[in-house]
Design an enzyme around this catalytic site. Structure first.
Site, PDB file in Angstrom:
ATOM      1  N   HIS A 198       0.823  -1.216   0.000  1.00  0.00           N
ATOM      2  CA  HIS A 198       0.000   0.000   0.000  1.00  0.00           C
ATOM      3  C   HIS A 198       0.857   1.265   0.000  1.00  0.00           C
ATOM      4  O   HIS A 198       0.752   2.107   0.890  1.00  0.00           O
ATOM      5  CB  HIS A 198      -0.968  -0.013   1.188  1.00  0.00           C
ATOM      6  CG  HIS A 198      -2.038  -1.052   1.055  1.00  0.00           C
ATOM      7  ND1 HIS A 198      -1.982  -2.272   1.675  1.00  0.00           N
ATOM      8  CD2 HIS A 198      -3.183  -1.052   0.335  1.00  0.00           C
ATOM      9  CE1 HIS A 198      -3.064  -2.983   1.365  1.00  0.00           C
ATOM     10  NE2 HIS A 198      -3.808  -2.267   0.550  1.00  0.00           N
ATOM     11  N   ASN A 199       1.683   1.386  -1.020  1.00  0.00           N
ATOM     12  CA  ASN A 199       2.627   2.505  -1.116  1.00  0.00           C
ATOM     13  C   ASN A 199       2.236   3.443  -2.264  1.00  0.00           C
ATOM     14  O   ASN A 199       1.195   3.261  -2.903  1.00  0.00           O
ATOM     15  CB  ASN A 199       4.040   1.943  -1.310  1.00  0.00           C
ATOM     16  CG  ASN A 199       4.075   0.938  -2.452  1.00  0.00           C
ATOM     17  OD1 ASN A 199       3.511   1.183  -3.512  1.00  0.00           O
ATOM     18  ND2 ASN A 199       4.732  -0.200  -2.234  1.00  0.00           N
ATOM     19  N   PHE A 200       3.091   4.412  -2.517  1.00  0.00           N
ATOM     20  CA  PHE A 200       2.782   5.422  -3.539  1.00  0.00           C
ATOM     21  C   PHE A 200       2.630   4.801  -4.935  1.00  0.00           C
ATOM     22  O   PHE A 200       1.843   5.270  -5.758  1.00  0.00           O
ATOM     23  CB  PHE A 200       3.895   6.479  -3.538  1.00  0.00           C
ATOM     24  CG  PHE A 200       3.634   7.649  -4.448  1.00  0.00           C
ATOM     25  CD1 PHE A 200       2.482   8.412  -4.333  1.00  0.00           C
ATOM     26  CD2 PHE A 200       4.567   7.994  -5.427  1.00  0.00           C
ATOM     27  CE1 PHE A 200       2.241   9.499  -5.183  1.00  0.00           C
ATOM     28  CE2 PHE A 200       4.340   9.079  -6.276  1.00  0.00           C
ATOM     29  CZ  PHE A 200       3.172   9.830  -6.151  1.00  0.00           C
ATOM     30  N   LYS A 201       3.365   3.726  -5.183  1.00  0.00           N
ATOM     31  CA  LYS A 201       3.262   3.091  -6.502  1.00  0.00           C
ATOM     32  C   LYS A 201       1.911   2.398  -6.676  1.00  0.00           C
ATOM     33  O   LYS A 201       1.362   2.346  -7.769  1.00  0.00           O
ATOM     34  CB  LYS A 201       4.421   2.118  -6.728  1.00  0.00           C
ATOM     35  CG  LYS A 201       5.745   2.830  -6.957  1.00  0.00           C
ATOM     36  CD  LYS A 201       6.875   1.865  -7.302  1.00  0.00           C
ATOM     37  CE  LYS A 201       8.106   2.610  -7.769  1.00  0.00           C
ATOM     38  NZ  LYS A 201       8.802   3.325  -6.683  1.00  0.00           N
ATOM     39  N   HIS A 202       1.369   1.876  -5.569  1.00  0.00           N
ATOM     40  CA  HIS A 202       0.019   1.310  -5.630  1.00  0.00           C
ATOM     41  C   HIS A 202      -0.987   2.427  -5.935  1.00  0.00           C
ATOM     42  O   HIS A 202      -1.884   2.250  -6.761  1.00  0.00           O
ATOM     43  CB  HIS A 202      -0.325   0.609  -4.313  1.00  0.00           C
ATOM     44  CG  HIS A 202      -1.782   0.276  -4.157  1.00  0.00           C
ATOM     45  ND1 HIS A 202      -2.418  -0.683  -4.926  1.00  0.00           N
ATOM     46  CD2 HIS A 202      -2.748   0.801  -3.340  1.00  0.00           C
ATOM     47  CE1 HIS A 202      -3.703  -0.741  -4.586  1.00  0.00           C
ATOM     48  NE2 HIS A 202      -3.933   0.156  -3.631  1.00  0.00           N
TER      49      HIS A 202
ATOM     50  N   HIS B  12      -6.703   7.319  -2.062  1.00  0.00           N
ATOM     51  CA  HIS B  12      -7.501   6.275  -1.414  1.00  0.00           C
ATOM     52  C   HIS B  12      -6.788   5.436  -0.355  1.00  0.00           C
ATOM     53  O   HIS B  12      -7.451   4.780   0.453  1.00  0.00           O
ATOM     54  CB  HIS B  12      -8.140   5.361  -2.459  1.00  0.00           C
ATOM     55  CG  HIS B  12      -7.248   4.248  -2.883  1.00  0.00           C
ATOM     56  ND1 HIS B  12      -6.218   4.421  -3.764  1.00  0.00           N
ATOM     57  CD2 HIS B  12      -7.208   2.943  -2.505  1.00  0.00           C
ATOM     58  CE1 HIS B  12      -5.592   3.270  -3.925  1.00  0.00           C
ATOM     59  NE2 HIS B  12      -6.165   2.364  -3.175  1.00  0.00           N
ATOM     60  N   ASP B  13      -5.459   5.415  -0.332  1.00  0.00           N
ATOM     61  CA  ASP B  13      -4.753   4.622   0.690  1.00  0.00           C
ATOM     62  C   ASP B  13      -3.751   5.461   1.477  1.00  0.00           C
ATOM     63  O   ASP B  13      -2.787   4.908   2.042  1.00  0.00           O
ATOM     64  CB  ASP B  13      -4.028   3.427   0.039  1.00  0.00           C
ATOM     65  CG  ASP B  13      -4.911   2.186  -0.049  1.00  0.00           C
ATOM     66  OD1 ASP B  13      -5.792   2.015   0.823  1.00  0.00           O
ATOM     67  OD2 ASP B  13      -4.729   1.376  -0.984  1.00  0.00           O
TER      68      ASP B  13
ATOM     69  N   ASP C 230      -9.069  -0.438  -7.703  1.00  0.00           N
ATOM     70  CA  ASP C 230      -8.286  -0.807  -6.519  1.00  0.00           C
ATOM     71  C   ASP C 230      -7.855  -2.270  -6.522  1.00  0.00           C
ATOM     72  O   ASP C 230      -6.779  -2.607  -6.048  1.00  0.00           O
ATOM     73  CB  ASP C 230      -9.121  -0.507  -5.256  1.00  0.00           C
ATOM     74  CG  ASP C 230      -8.289  -0.532  -3.991  1.00  0.00           C
ATOM     75  OD1 ASP C 230      -7.047  -0.413  -4.083  1.00  0.00           O
ATOM     76  OD2 ASP C 230      -8.879  -0.662  -2.893  1.00  0.00           O
TER      77      ASP C 230
END
Ligand SMILES: Nc1nc2c(ncn2[C@@H]2O[C@@H]3COP(=O)(O)O[C@H]3[C@H]2O)c(=O)[nH]1
Ligand SMILES: [Zn+2]
EC number: 3.1.4.35
Length: 339
Positions: A96-100, A136-137, A246
């Site tokens: 759940h990082n910036f790339k996600h 969103h995350d 998502d």
């Protein structure tokens, strides 16, 4: 004024470099972006590991390409500052990082073009959808809601066990938007801001998978009479589209999807290890002693991803080809053959 001249410069250089690399010295941002992302089949955007600064540029290009800059009078340095703040508030964790955040936003962007959504709903809804994907995350810690609740974390306490994570992601988003220098909505009217806030909250809260069946059933119920001019219908569609974006990792080519699955499982295993250590109930689908890639994916594809995609394709038949291609049941049989 420009609050991050060095960063902007770097972003500009990276942009030029990026597009030069791809286009062979043609400096045509809009066109390149068009070609690269209008189809979710062309996964060029996620084939390689983009640098974080490049990702910020690509996100900026998406806002530009959807005409948000001109339509909502967004200053470029405010957008850059916003994206930079967002980048800073994603954590350095396996999944759940910036790339996600980027992958989900890119899928949303691709879907908007692919379904020709611009001709069906107004730009404010599109702005809500893209911005919700970006946010969103935010500040995900790598431990899901079940953990938050069982471990009685600060988030669970604050939000009374009701979607603690999603409530938090959304609250962080509006923290960023509260600062004038990173408020991309600062030139909108109070009415417009209100509508956007309501929409983003709805979309981000809809990413809590414990509401999956509820939201999918709502969508199924309105599908036969779906009307783009009906706000309630549009709201459900927007929730479905952020959900699809998502969880659509498995809808990408295998060589993109597989490393992401490794990241997801790593985060799952970290959590179940922690649960064991702390004597908390162990989330079964996260238990490294029980989960294998095929066992985790066949069920997920068959019972979660596929049924969701099918309903969206019911509304947008143009997605069927992509659906078949990307979700190709062959993926499922590949996994099945592992077992
Ligand atoms: N097993 C599995 N779960 C997924 C996959 N993609 C998304 N998910 C789950 O769907 C959830 C969506 O919300 P979260 O980001 O909280 O956590 C995500 C995962 O738990 C996938 O490819 N496989
Ligand atoms: Zn997510």
């Amino acid at each position: 004024g420009n609050h991050f001249p060095a960063l902007s410069k770097r972003i500009e250089n990276v942009t030029k470099h990026t597009y030069n690399t791809i286009m062979g010295n043609q400096w045509k941002v809009a066109y390149t972006c068009h070609v690269l992302t209008k189809s979710i089949n062309k996964h060029v955007f996620v084939y390689r590991q983009w640098e974080d600064a490049e990702i910020m540029v690509l996100l900026q290009v998406m806002y530009t390409d959807l005409d948000f800059i001109s339509t909502f009078n967004i200053e470029l340095d405010v957008l850059q500052q916003f994206l930079y703040e967002v980048y800073k508030r994603y954590n350095n964790i396996p999944f759940h990082n910036f790339k996600h955040c980027f992958c989900v936003t890119q899928m949303m962007y691709g879907l908007i073009w692919l379904t020709d959504l611009r001709s069906k709903i107004d730009s404010i809804d599109l702005l809500i959808m893209l911005t919700s994907a970006v946010c969103h995350d935010l500040d995900h810690t790598g431990y899901n809601n079940a953990y938050q609740i069982n471990a009685r974390t600060e988030l669970a306490l604050r939000y009374n066990d009701i979607s603690p994570l999603e409530n938090h992601h959304c609250a962080v988003a509006f923290e960023i938007l509260e600062k004038t220098e990173s408020n991309i909505f600062r030139n909108l009217t109070t009415e417009q801001y209100k509508r956007i806030r309501e929409g983003i909250i709805k979309c981000i809260l809809a990413t809590d998978m414990s509401r999956h069946t509820e939201i999918l059933n709502k969508f199924k119920a309105i599908l036969p009479v779906f009307d783009f001019s009906n706000k309630d219908h549009r709201d459900v569609l927007m929730m479905i589209m952020i959900k699809v974006s998502d969880i659509s990792n498995e809808a990408r080519p295998m060589d993109v999807a597989e490393p992401w699955l490794d990241c997801l499982l790593q985060e799952f295993f970290n959590q179940s290890d922690m649960e064991k250590l702390e004597g908390l109930p162990v989330t079964p689908f996260m238990d490294r002693d029980k989960v294998t890639k095929p066992s985790s994916q066949t069920g997920f594809i068959r019972f979660v991803l596929f049924p969701l995609f099918i309903e969206l394709a019911n509304l947008f038949p143009c997605l069927e080809t992509d659906l078949q291609e990307v979700l190709c049941l062959s993926r499922e049989s590949i996994f099945a053959s592992y077992q």
